[in-house]
Design a protein around this motif. Structure first.
Motif, PDB file in Angstrom:
ATOM      1  N   VAL A   1     -36.008 -74.084  -0.145  1.00 40.47           N
ATOM      2  CA  VAL A   1     -36.797 -73.322  -1.110  1.00 40.47           C
ATOM      3  C   VAL A   1     -36.382 -71.860  -1.036  1.00 40.47           C
ATOM      4  O   VAL A   1     -36.235 -71.295   0.049  1.00 40.47           O
ATOM      5  CB  VAL A   1     -38.312 -73.470  -0.853  1.00 40.47           C
ATOM      6  CG1 VAL A   1     -38.708 -73.039   0.555  1.00 40.47           C
ATOM      7  CG2 VAL A   1     -39.101 -72.683  -1.903  1.00 40.47           C
ATOM      8  N   LEU A   2     -36.159 -71.239  -2.206  1.00 39.42           N
ATOM      9  CA  LEU A   2     -35.702 -69.857  -2.281  1.00 39.42           C
ATOM     10  C   LEU A   2     -36.491 -69.127  -3.371  1.00 39.42           C
ATOM     11  O   LEU A   2     -36.837 -69.714  -4.392  1.00 39.42           O
ATOM     12  CB  LEU A   2     -34.203 -69.808  -2.590  1.00 39.42           C
ATOM     13  CG  LEU A   2     -33.301 -70.541  -1.578  1.00 39.42           C
ATOM     14  CD1 LEU A   2     -31.890 -70.690  -2.124  1.00 39.42           C
ATOM     15  CD2 LEU A   2     -33.271 -69.795  -0.251  1.00 39.42           C
ATOM     16  N   ALA A   3     -36.747 -67.853  -3.154  1.00 32.43           N
ATOM     17  CA  ALA A   3     -37.566 -67.092  -4.096  1.00 32.43           C
ATOM     18  C   ALA A   3     -36.809 -66.815  -5.385  1.00 32.43           C
ATOM     19  O   ALA A   3     -35.627 -66.471  -5.377  1.00 32.43           O
ATOM     20  CB  ALA A   3     -38.004 -65.780  -3.458  1.00 32.43           C
TER      21      ALA A   3
ATOM     22  N   ILE B   1     -32.364 -77.390  -4.265  1.00 33.06           N
ATOM     23  CA  ILE B   1     -32.996 -76.058  -4.232  1.00 33.06           C
ATOM     24  C   ILE B   1     -34.200 -76.013  -5.158  1.00 33.06           C
ATOM     25  O   ILE B   1     -34.093 -76.318  -6.351  1.00 33.06           O
ATOM     26  CB  ILE B   1     -31.985 -74.969  -4.642  1.00 33.06           C
ATOM     27  CG1 ILE B   1     -30.818 -74.906  -3.642  1.00 33.06           C
ATOM     28  CG2 ILE B   1     -32.670 -73.606  -4.727  1.00 33.06           C
ATOM     29  CD1 ILE B   1     -29.727 -73.917  -4.025  1.00 33.06           C
ATOM     30  N   SER B   2     -35.343 -75.653  -4.598  1.00 34.99           N
ATOM     31  CA  SER B   2     -36.516 -75.355  -5.422  1.00 34.99           C
ATOM     32  C   SER B   2     -36.760 -73.852  -5.350  1.00 34.99           C
ATOM     33  O   SER B   2     -36.347 -73.195  -4.392  1.00 34.99           O
ATOM     34  CB  SER B   2     -37.747 -76.123  -4.923  1.00 34.99           C
ATOM     35  OG  SER B   2     -38.114 -75.695  -3.620  1.00 34.99           O
ATOM     36  N   GLN B   3     -37.411 -73.310  -6.362  1.00 38.33           N
ATOM     37  CA  GLN B   3     -37.635 -71.867  -6.413  1.00 38.33           C
ATOM     38  C   GLN B   3     -39.132 -71.557  -6.357  1.00 38.33           C
ATOM     39  O   GLN B   3     -39.925 -72.141  -7.094  1.00 38.33           O
ATOM     40  CB  GLN B   3     -37.023 -71.284  -7.688  1.00 38.33           C
ATOM     41  CG  GLN B   3     -35.505 -71.432  -7.738  1.00 38.33           C
ATOM     42  CD  GLN B   3     -34.902 -70.725  -8.933  1.00 38.33           C
ATOM     43  OE1 GLN B   3     -35.401 -69.705  -9.391  1.00 38.33           O
ATOM     44  NE2 GLN B   3     -33.800 -71.276  -9.446  1.00 38.33           N
ATOM     45  N   SER B   4     -39.471 -70.642  -5.466  1.00 33.52           N
ATOM     46  CA  SER B   4     -40.861 -70.216  -5.316  1.00 33.52           C
ATOM     47  C   SER B   4     -41.052 -68.845  -5.947  1.00 33.52           C
ATOM     48  O   SER B   4     -40.084 -68.122  -6.206  1.00 33.52           O
ATOM     49  CB  SER B   4     -41.237 -70.154  -3.837  1.00 33.52           C
ATOM     50  OG  SER B   4     -40.442 -69.179  -3.156  1.00 33.52           O
ATOM     51  N   GLU B   5     -42.294 -68.472  -6.176  1.00 34.65           N
ATOM     52  CA  GLU B   5     -42.582 -67.163  -6.750  1.00 34.65           C
ATOM     53  C   GLU B   5     -42.262 -66.044  -5.768  1.00 34.65           C
ATOM     54  O   GLU B   5     -41.841 -64.961  -6.157  1.00 34.65           O
ATOM     55  CB  GLU B   5     -44.055 -67.079  -7.168  1.00 34.65           C
ATOM     56  CG  GLU B   5     -44.384 -67.917  -8.382  1.00 34.65           C
ATOM     57  CD  GLU B   5     -43.632 -67.486  -9.621  1.00 34.65           C
ATOM     58  OE1 GLU B   5     -43.399 -66.269  -9.798  1.00 34.65           O
ATOM     59  OE2 GLU B   5     -43.247 -68.364 -10.414  1.00 34.65           O
ATOM     60  N   ASP B   6     -42.492 -66.296  -4.475  1.00 37.06           N
ATOM     61  CA  ASP B   6     -42.236 -65.288  -3.455  1.00 37.06           C
ATOM     62  C   ASP B   6     -42.097 -65.975  -2.108  1.00 37.06           C
ATOM     63  O   ASP B   6     -42.138 -67.210  -2.018  1.00 37.06           O
ATOM     64  CB  ASP B   6     -43.355 -64.236  -3.423  1.00 37.06           C
ATOM     65  CG  ASP B   6     -44.747 -64.851  -3.330  1.00 37.06           C
ATOM     66  OD1 ASP B   6     -44.872 -65.948  -2.746  1.00 37.06           O
ATOM     67  OD2 ASP B   6     -45.694 -64.249  -3.839  1.00 37.06           O
TER      68      ASP B   6
ATOM     69  N   GLY C   1     -46.510 -59.173  -2.287  1.00 39.77           N
ATOM     70  CA  GLY C   1     -46.150 -60.523  -1.870  1.00 39.77           C
ATOM     71  C   GLY C   1     -44.968 -60.536  -0.929  1.00 39.77           C
ATOM     72  O   GLY C   1     -44.368 -61.588  -0.713  1.00 39.77           O
ATOM     73  N   TYR C   2     -44.613 -59.377  -0.363  1.00 40.96           N
ATOM     74  CA  TYR C   2     -43.468 -59.329   0.526  1.00 40.96           C
ATOM     75  C   TYR C   2     -43.777 -58.496   1.763  1.00 40.96           C
ATOM     76  O   TYR C   2     -43.183 -57.450   1.998  1.00 40.96           O
ATOM     77  CB  TYR C   2     -42.262 -58.773  -0.226  1.00 40.96           C
ATOM     78  CG  TYR C   2     -41.006 -59.549   0.086  1.00 40.96           C
ATOM     79  CD1 TYR C   2     -40.885 -60.883  -0.261  1.00 40.96           C
ATOM     80  CD2 TYR C   2     -39.952 -58.946   0.745  1.00 40.96           C
ATOM     81  CE1 TYR C   2     -39.742 -61.593   0.031  1.00 40.96           C
ATOM     82  CE2 TYR C   2     -38.799 -59.655   1.032  1.00 40.96           C
ATOM     83  CZ  TYR C   2     -38.698 -60.985   0.675  1.00 40.96           C
ATOM     84  OH  TYR C   2     -37.561 -61.693   0.973  1.00 40.96           O
ATOM     85  N   PRO C   3     -44.720 -58.935   2.581  1.00 37.77           N
ATOM     86  CA  PRO C   3     -45.058 -58.198   3.798  1.00 37.77           C
ATOM     87  C   PRO C   3     -43.878 -58.170   4.774  1.00 37.77           C
ATOM     88  O   PRO C   3     -43.116 -59.128   4.806  1.00 37.77           O
ATOM     89  CB  PRO C   3     -46.221 -59.010   4.385  1.00 37.77           C
ATOM     90  CG  PRO C   3     -46.033 -60.395   3.830  1.00 37.77           C
ATOM     91  CD  PRO C   3     -45.463 -60.199   2.455  1.00 37.77           C
ATOM     92  N   PRO C   4     -43.656 -57.097   5.494  1.00 36.11           N
ATOM     93  CA  PRO C   4     -44.520 -55.909   5.576  1.00 36.11           C
ATOM     94  C   PRO C   4     -44.142 -54.814   4.571  1.00 36.11           C
ATOM     95  O   PRO C   4     -44.582 -53.679   4.722  1.00 36.11           O
ATOM     96  CB  PRO C   4     -44.252 -55.419   6.997  1.00 36.11           C
ATOM     97  CG  PRO C   4     -42.783 -55.701   7.184  1.00 36.11           C
ATOM     98  CD  PRO C   4     -42.546 -57.026   6.481  1.00 36.11           C
TER      99      PRO C   4
END
Length: 294
Positions: free
Chosen positions: A169-171, A193-198, A66-69
Motif C-alpha cells: 500500500v502506497l499513498a 499496489i493499492s493506494q491510500s489517502e495518506d 495526516g503526516y505526523p510529525p
C-alpha cells in the motif's frame, strides 16, 4: 510522501505545469545574482519582503494534515501542529507577518498557489523537477522513504526487490508511490499496489493484513514506530531528496525573503530547535537553498 508526499499531486500538477515556466536546478535556482545578490545579503528577511506582503501583514500558508510529525492536528482538536506549522510560525515571525495557516487537500496545494489562494505551501513536499515546472522551492528538509512492515517483518523483506509479488500500500501521488512503481517496473512478478489517502490509512491495511508493506518517509515512519510497537522500519532510505517550501513562480520576491528568513533561523538556532522538538533533527539542511532538488 505525501506530505515525500514527496510527487503526491502529480495528476493536478501535470495540468498546472502546462502553463508554468520551467525552472533549472541548482543550489541557487532563480535566486538573485551579482550586485543584486550582494545587496540582498546585507538585508534582513523582513526588509527583503515585497511591499504588498508588508501592507497585508499576513502570510497565508497551506498544509495538508495526516503526516505526523510534519503536519497534523493536536489530539482532539482542529489546531494544526507539527514541524511545518511550527516552522511556518517562526518564518512568519522573521518576516514580521501574522501567520494564517490553512489545511487543504494535498492535490490542491500547488493549484492554490497558482491561483493566489495561498502565499506558500509547507507540506512535506519534495522539490522535484516536475513540480519546479509550476513552483519554486526554498529547501528546508532532506529525507527519503523507508519500508515499513508489521513488527517482526513476517515476510522477511529486506529491500525494494523483496516487494515484488507482494501486496503493498502506497499513498496517492506521493514520491513513495513513485519509488514503488519504479521498482514494480523491474519486477518479474509484479506487486499488487493499492493506494491510500495518506500514511495512517495505509498502515490500517497493514493492520488488517490487506498489505504486507508500505513505503513511508523516514521521519514519519519513526514517529509511528515510536507511538506503536506494531510496526517495524527497515533501515535503508530510498529516493532521498530535499523537501521545499513552495511559492508561485510569479512571487520571486517572496521566495527570496523566505529563503533569507529560513537562513536567519538556521543561523540563530531556531530551526534546529524546532526540528529537534519533533525528533527529526537528522533531516536538517545546513543552509537555505532554492530549487536544489533533482
Amino acid at each position: 510522501m505525501n506530505h515525500s508526499r514527496s510527487l503526491r499531486c502529480l495528476a493536478a500538477l501535470a495540468v498546472a505545469a502546462l502553463s508554468a515556466t520551467a525552472c533549472g536546478r541548482s543550489g541557487q535556482g532563480d535566486a538573485p545574482s551579482g550586485a543584486e545578490s550582494q545587496a540582498a545579503s546585507g538585508r534582513t528577511a523582513a526588509e527583503l519582503l515585497p511591499a504588498e506582503y508588508r501592507q497585508k501583514g499576513v502570510l497565508r500558508v497551506a498544509t495538508a494534515v495526516g503526516y505526523p510529525p510534519m503536519e497534523m492536528y493536536e489530539p482532539g482538536t482542529t489546531r494544526l501542529t507539527g514541524v511545518d506549522p511550527d516552522l511556518a510560525k517562526a518564518l512568519a515571525g522573521r518576516l514580521k507577518l501574522k501567520l494564517e495557516l490553512t489545511n487543504a487537500a494535498f492535490d490542491g496545494l500547488i493549484p492554490g498557489l497558482e491561483s493566489g489562494r495561498f502565499d506558500l505551501v509547507m507540506s512535506s513536499m519534495t522539490d522535484s523537477a516536475q513540480r519546479r515546472k509550476a513552483v519554486d522551492f526554498v529547501d528546508y528538509f532532506r529525507t527519503g522513504g523507508v519500508i515499513m512492515t508489521k513488527q517482526g517483518n513476517p515476510q522477511g523483506i529486506k529491500s525494494l526487490a523483496d516487494l515484488c509479488g507482494k501486496t503493498v500500500v502506497l499513498a496517492k501521488g506521493s514520491s513513495n508511490l513513485h519509488i514503488g512503481e519504479e521498482q514494480n517496473a523491474k519486477c518479474q512478478e509484479k506487486m499488487r499496489i493499492s493506494q491510500s489517502e495518506d500514511a495512517p490509512t495505509g498502515l490500517l491495511q497493514l493492520d488488517s493484513g490487506r498489505a504486507v508493506a508500505t513505503i513511508v518517509d523516514y521521519p514519519v515512519a519513526k514517529m509511528f514506530t515510536k507511538k506503536s510497537s506494531a510496526y517495524e522500519v527497515l533501515p535503508e532510505q530510498y529516493g532521498t531528496a530535499p523537501w521545499g517550501i513552495a511559492s508561485a513562480k510569479s512571487q520571486g520576491g517572496l521566495r527570496d525573503a523566505v529563503r533569507k528568513a529560513l537562513q536567519e533561523l538556521i543561523d540563530n538556532g531556531g530551526y534546529k530547535k524546532i526540528l529537534g522538538t519533533w525528533g527529526v533533527g537528522d533531516s536538517a539542511v545546513p543552509e537555505a537553498t532554492v530549487n536544489d532538488g533533482q
